[in-house]
Design a protein around this motif. Structure first.
Motif, PDB file in Angstrom:
ATOM      1  N   GLU A 281      32.520  41.739  41.992  1.00 19.20           N
ATOM      2  CA  GLU A 281      32.522  41.784  43.082  1.00 19.20           C
ATOM      3  C   GLU A 281      33.869  42.725  43.769  1.00 19.20           C
ATOM      4  OE1 GLU A 281      32.561  38.689  46.712  1.00 19.20           O
ATOM      5  OE2 GLU A 281      33.974  38.172  45.262  1.00 19.20           O
ATOM      6  N   ASP A 282      34.790  42.642  42.955  1.00 24.44           N
ATOM      7  CA  ASP A 282      35.984  43.612  43.526  1.00 24.44           C
ATOM      8  C   ASP A 282      36.976  43.699  42.157  1.00 24.44           C
ATOM      9  OD1 ASP A 282      37.949  45.249  44.718  1.00 24.44           O
ATOM     10  OD2 ASP A 282      37.872  43.667  46.588  1.00 24.44           O
ATOM     11  N   VAL A 283      38.020  44.566  42.481  1.00 18.26           N
ATOM     12  CA  VAL A 283      39.026  44.614  41.108  1.00 18.26           C
ATOM     13  C   VAL A 283      39.662  43.101  40.637  1.00 18.26           C
ATOM     14  CG1 VAL A 283      39.299  47.101  41.441  1.00 18.26           C
ATOM     15  CG2 VAL A 283      40.700  45.336  42.695  1.00 18.26           C
ATOM     16  N   TRP A 284      39.976  42.922  39.744  1.00 17.97           N
ATOM     17  CA  TRP A 284      40.403  41.593  39.198  1.00 17.97           C
ATOM     18  C   TRP A 284      41.709  41.017  40.041  1.00 17.97           C
ATOM     19  CZ3 TRP A 284      38.130  37.642  38.107  1.00 17.97           C
ATOM     20  CH2 TRP A 284      38.346  36.740  37.191  1.00 17.97           C
ATOM     21  N   PRO A 285      42.667  41.995  40.284  1.00 22.58           N
ATOM     22  CA  PRO A 285      43.674  41.284  40.997  1.00 22.58           C
ATOM     23  C   PRO A 285      43.570  40.786  42.262  1.00 22.58           C
ATOM     24  CG  PRO A 285      44.530  43.435  39.890  1.00 22.58           C
ATOM     25  CD  PRO A 285      43.095  43.153  39.759  1.00 22.58           C
ATOM     26  N   PHE A 358      30.347  54.184  34.006  1.00 23.01           N
ATOM     27  CA  PHE A 358      31.250  53.114  33.969  1.00 23.01           C
ATOM     28  C   PHE A 358      32.578  53.564  33.970  1.00 23.01           C
ATOM     29  CE2 PHE A 358      33.554  50.229  30.997  1.00 23.01           C
ATOM     30  CZ  PHE A 358      33.344  49.005  31.884  1.00 23.01           C
ATOM     31  N   HIS A 359      33.332  52.835  34.924  1.00 22.82           N
ATOM     32  CA  HIS A 359      34.787  53.102  35.320  1.00 22.82           C
ATOM     33  C   HIS A 359      35.626  51.693  35.119  1.00 22.82           C
ATOM     34  CE1 HIS A 359      34.177  57.402  35.753  1.00 22.82           C
ATOM     35  NE2 HIS A 359      33.352  57.231  36.687  1.00 22.82           N
ATOM     36  N   PRO A 360      36.258  51.369  34.009  1.00 21.36           N
ATOM     37  CA  PRO A 360      36.670  49.847  33.915  1.00 21.36           C
ATOM     38  C   PRO A 360      37.832  49.482  34.738  1.00 21.36           C
ATOM     39  CG  PRO A 360      37.343  50.855  31.899  1.00 21.36           C
ATOM     40  CD  PRO A 360      36.319  51.908  32.765  1.00 21.36           C
ATOM     41  N   THR A 361      38.542  50.651  35.473  1.00 21.07           N
ATOM     42  CA  THR A 361      39.942  49.973  36.126  1.00 21.07           C
ATOM     43  C   THR A 361      39.648  50.479  37.755  1.00 21.07           C
ATOM     44  OG1 THR A 361      40.692  52.549  35.803  1.00 21.07           O
ATOM     45  CG2 THR A 361      41.411  50.596  34.140  1.00 21.07           C
ATOM     46  N   GLU A 362      38.441  50.865  38.010  1.00 16.64           N
ATOM     47  CA  GLU A 362      38.242  50.800  39.613  1.00 16.64           C
ATOM     48  C   GLU A 362      36.611  50.541  39.894  1.00 16.64           C
ATOM     49  OE1 GLU A 362      37.117  55.521  40.109  1.00 16.64           O
ATOM     50  OE2 GLU A 362      39.006  55.361  38.860  1.00 16.64           O
ATOM     51  N   LEU A 363      36.362  50.491  40.976  1.00 20.68           N
ATOM     52  CA  LEU A 363      35.156  50.080  41.610  1.00 20.68           C
ATOM     53  C   LEU A 363      34.117  51.242  41.164  1.00 20.68           C
ATOM     54  CD1 LEU A 363      35.938  48.589  44.951  1.00 20.68           C
ATOM     55  CD2 LEU A 363      35.563  47.334  42.935  1.00 20.68           C
ATOM     56  N   ASP A 364      33.401  50.965  40.463  1.00 19.13           N
ATOM     57  CA  ASP A 364      32.587  52.133  39.982  1.00 19.13           C
ATOM     58  C   ASP A 364      31.070  51.879  40.542  1.00 19.13           C
ATOM     59  OD1 ASP A 364      31.247  50.127  38.528  1.00 19.13           O
ATOM     60  OD2 ASP A 364      31.710  50.699  36.437  1.00 19.13           O
ATOM     61  N   GLY A 365      30.700  50.881  41.511  1.00 13.65           N
ATOM     62  CA  GLY A 365      29.209  50.832  41.802  1.00 13.65           C
ATOM     63  C   GLY A 365      28.087  50.729  40.912  1.00 13.65           C
ATOM     64  N   LEU A 366      28.578  50.331  39.785  1.00 12.65           N
ATOM     65  CA  LEU A 366      27.416  50.205  38.577  1.00 12.65           C
ATOM     66  C   LEU A 366      27.205  48.846  38.737  1.00 12.65           C
ATOM     67  CD1 LEU A 366      26.064  51.686  36.193  1.00 12.65           C
ATOM     68  CD2 LEU A 366      27.974  50.833  34.678  1.00 12.65           C
ATOM     69  N   ALA A 367      25.820  48.788  39.578  1.00  9.12           N
ATOM     70  CA  ALA A 367      25.360  47.506  39.877  1.00  9.12           C
ATOM     71  C   ALA A 367      23.790  47.230  39.413  1.00  9.12           C
ATOM     72  CB  ALA A 367      25.129  47.251  41.612  1.00  9.12           C
ATOM     73  N   ASN A 377      29.648  45.634  40.554  1.00 13.48           N
ATOM     74  CA  ASN A 377      30.254  46.796  39.634  1.00 13.48           C
ATOM     75  C   ASN A 377      30.124  46.272  38.241  1.00 13.48           C
ATOM     76  OD1 ASN A 377      31.814  48.669  41.827  1.00 13.48           O
ATOM     77  ND2 ASN A 377      32.191  46.401  42.599  1.00 13.48           N
ATOM     78  N   TRP A 378      30.534  47.306  37.481  1.00 13.37           N
ATOM     79  CA  TRP A 378      30.877  47.043  35.726  1.00 13.37           C
ATOM     80  C   TRP A 378      29.732  46.448  35.210  1.00 13.37           C
ATOM     81  CZ3 TRP A 378      34.831  44.818  39.097  1.00 13.37           C
ATOM     82  CH2 TRP A 378      35.804  45.867  39.357  1.00 13.37           C
ATOM     83  N   ALA A 379      28.357  46.495  35.876  1.00 10.95           N
ATOM     84  CA  ALA A 379      27.249  45.805  35.468  1.00 10.95           C
ATOM     85  C   ALA A 379      26.658  46.700  34.249  1.00 10.95           C
ATOM     86  CB  ALA A 379      26.201  45.608  36.372  1.00 10.95           C
ATOM     87  N   ARG A 380      26.988  46.382  32.926  1.00  4.72           N
ATOM     88  CA  ARG A 380      26.286  47.047  31.689  1.00  4.72           C
ATOM     89  C   ARG A 380      25.580  46.099  30.761  1.00  4.72           C
ATOM     90  NH1 ARG A 380      30.608  50.361  28.614  1.00  4.72           N
ATOM     91  NH2 ARG A 380      31.955  48.154  28.380  1.00  4.72           N
ATOM     92  N   PRO A 381      24.363  46.399  30.297  1.00  8.22           N
ATOM     93  CA  PRO A 381      23.790  45.297  29.526  1.00  8.22           C
ATOM     94  C   PRO A 381      24.524  44.669  28.385  1.00  8.22           C
ATOM     95  CG  PRO A 381      22.328  47.276  29.918  1.00  8.22           C
ATOM     96  CD  PRO A 381      23.797  47.776  30.199  1.00  8.22           C
TER      97      PRO A 381
END
Length: 463
Positions: A281-285, A358-367, A377-381
């Motif tokens: 949903e959003d960055v972890w912090p 895929f961009h692990p430290t920012e919102l990447d819209g990979l949905a 975000n960060w949706a990888r198989p």
């Protein structure tokens, strides 16, 4: 140590807020006694487990980069609290945080640049060199150099409240009961989270499955004593700073190291192997503090994190190694959840993943597409063996039911302000944190209101 009976100010508690109050009051010429309920080795309450302080600044300052102004800070607070905050007190804490950082350095606290990766907070949060334990030790050294007396394992049992004034402080120390009659009192003794019976009263029986990340000594004795005497309360007893932590953590005092930061790169399921929320949903912090409540709402108050080999090194290493398996079915069996159902859930998730960067430290819209709940975000198989898993439990840091205070940190009783009683830290944080949590903000509240309470109590005691 003998109990000194001539203290101007008695401070109940021995964590960050209490110490900031003690140092400020002693610098103003007051004679200060701290009553810390914990043994010396455990002094400092939840402050021992902290790592950083959220700080407003207009330009780079100390270890903080760029700028983080009051408006952005307040917006961040509104997002996590859903607007459940006292705007006057919130803005007071935010605006005062800028001057607190150099004050902290002047009183022995050392800072270091923030960690990189999923918890990169270099612009917003100043990290303590040596963590919260080093901060607590620095403040004790400063306080004792100023003549502040400290009694450990001094458990306050009752404050006598008469005609809007505290007339006596009762406590046990070294097997004996004591009564003091100070001019002023500061309550900085935390929430009630370590009293699991009280938690269960608020939450229901589910709370018995919660783990308490913080000190086992915050049992809310002073809080309850004052509320029972008609002191105005603030906050909801079911609201708290709760995060999802490693299910293997101890019942009490596991601290910050038991937190798991892998959720954004994972699939999270309940004991029935069903997903229940958007992991990306959003960055972890900005999202780690909602997962404690999410897990609390699941059957048996437990969740399970599933990642694969390509995600293992994207987050802070866990204090306990993950469960490892060569297949999803084997992982399910090792974790005690239905294997066929987990395979089906993972297959469905994998099929819903789309192509993208895929961009692990920012919102990447990979949905995901066509999946409920989605992962935004960060949706990888999850396909690359070996596969890894963790159990998740609700870890409560501190509760938000507290004492109502005004902008001078003065406690509000049935007939208005109690003449000689102030509060700081977690015991009054529910005024500002109605729900949710913002990383490092508990330390901001404790520091700002501890300093205010120390100044006001000293002014009262000196006159």
């Amino acid at each position: 140590m003998a109990v000194q009976s001539d203290a101007d100010i008695v401070i109940i508690g021995g964590g960050n807020a209490a110490l900031c109050a003690a140092i400020t009051a002693a610098e103003a010429g007051a004679k200060v006694l701290i009553l810390e309920g914990a043994p010396k080795a455990y002094r400092g309450g939840n402050s021992r487990h902290t790592r950083n302080f959220r700080c407003m600044h207009q330009k780079p300052m100390s270890v903080l980069v760029d700028r983080y102004d009051a408006d952005e800070y307040y917006e961040d607070l509104l997002k996590v609290t859903g607007g459940k905050t006292d705007p006057e007190l919130a803005k007071l804490a935010i605006n005062a945080s800028e001057e607190c950082q150099p004050w902290m350095e002047a009183n022995g606290v050392r800072f270091q640049p923030s960690l990189s990766g999923t918890l990169s907070l270099a612009r917003t949060n100043a990290f303590f060199a040596g963590g919260g334990k080093a901060l607590v030790n620095a403040y004790y050294r400063t306080a004792q150099a100023l003549g502040v007396e400290v009694l450990y394992e001094a458990k306050v049992t009752h404050l006598s409240l008469e005609q809007n004034r505290v007339t006596a402080v009762e406590f046990s120390y070294q097997g004996e009961s004591h009564i003091l009659h100070p001019k002023a009192v500061i309550a900085a003794s935390g929430g009630f989270q370590a009293d699991t019976d009280w938690l269960a009263e608020a939450w229901g029986p589910a709370a018995k499955n919660f783990l308490i990340r913080g000190t086992p000594y915050n049992r809310g004795v002073v809080l309850k004593d004052l509320l029972d005497q008609g002191i105005q309360s603030v906050g909801d007893p079911t609201q708290c700073h709760a995060v999802a932590i490693d299910g293997r953590a101890p019942k009490f005092d596991g601290g910050i190291v038991t937190r798991l930061d892998c959720v954004p790169f994972s699939v999270v399921v309940n004991k029935n192997a069903e997903r229940f929320y958007d992991e990306g949903e959003d960055v972890w912090p900005k999202r780690y503090a909602i997962w404690g409540r999410l897990v609390a709402a699941q059957p048996d108050q437990i969740g399970y994190v599933i990642i694969d080999a390509k995600s293992l090194n994207l987050f802070m290493p866990s204090v306990f190694p993950p469960i490892k398996a060569d297949s999803i079915a084997e992982l399910a069996e090792k974790m005690g959840i239905p294997a066929e159902k987990l395979e089906s859930t993972i297959n469905e998730f994998n099929a819903a993943c789309t192509d993208g960067d895929f961009h692990p430290t920012e919102l990447d819209g990979l949905a995901t597409q066509g999946l409920t709940p989605p992962k935004t975000n960060w949706a990888r198989p999850i396909t690359e063996a070996p596969f890894y898993g963790y159990s998740l439990r609700t870890g409560v840091t501190f509760t938000y039911l507290g004492l109502k205070v005004d902008k001078t940190a003065q406690v509000q009783g049935p007939q208005g302000a109690v003449e000689n009683l102030w509060a700081a830290g977690e015991i009054m944080a529910g005024s500002i944190l109605g729900q949710g949590y913002l990383a490092g903000f508990g330390m901001t509240i404790g520091t700002v209101f501890g300093r205010i309470a120390g100044k006001e109590a000293a002014q009262y005691a000196n006159h």
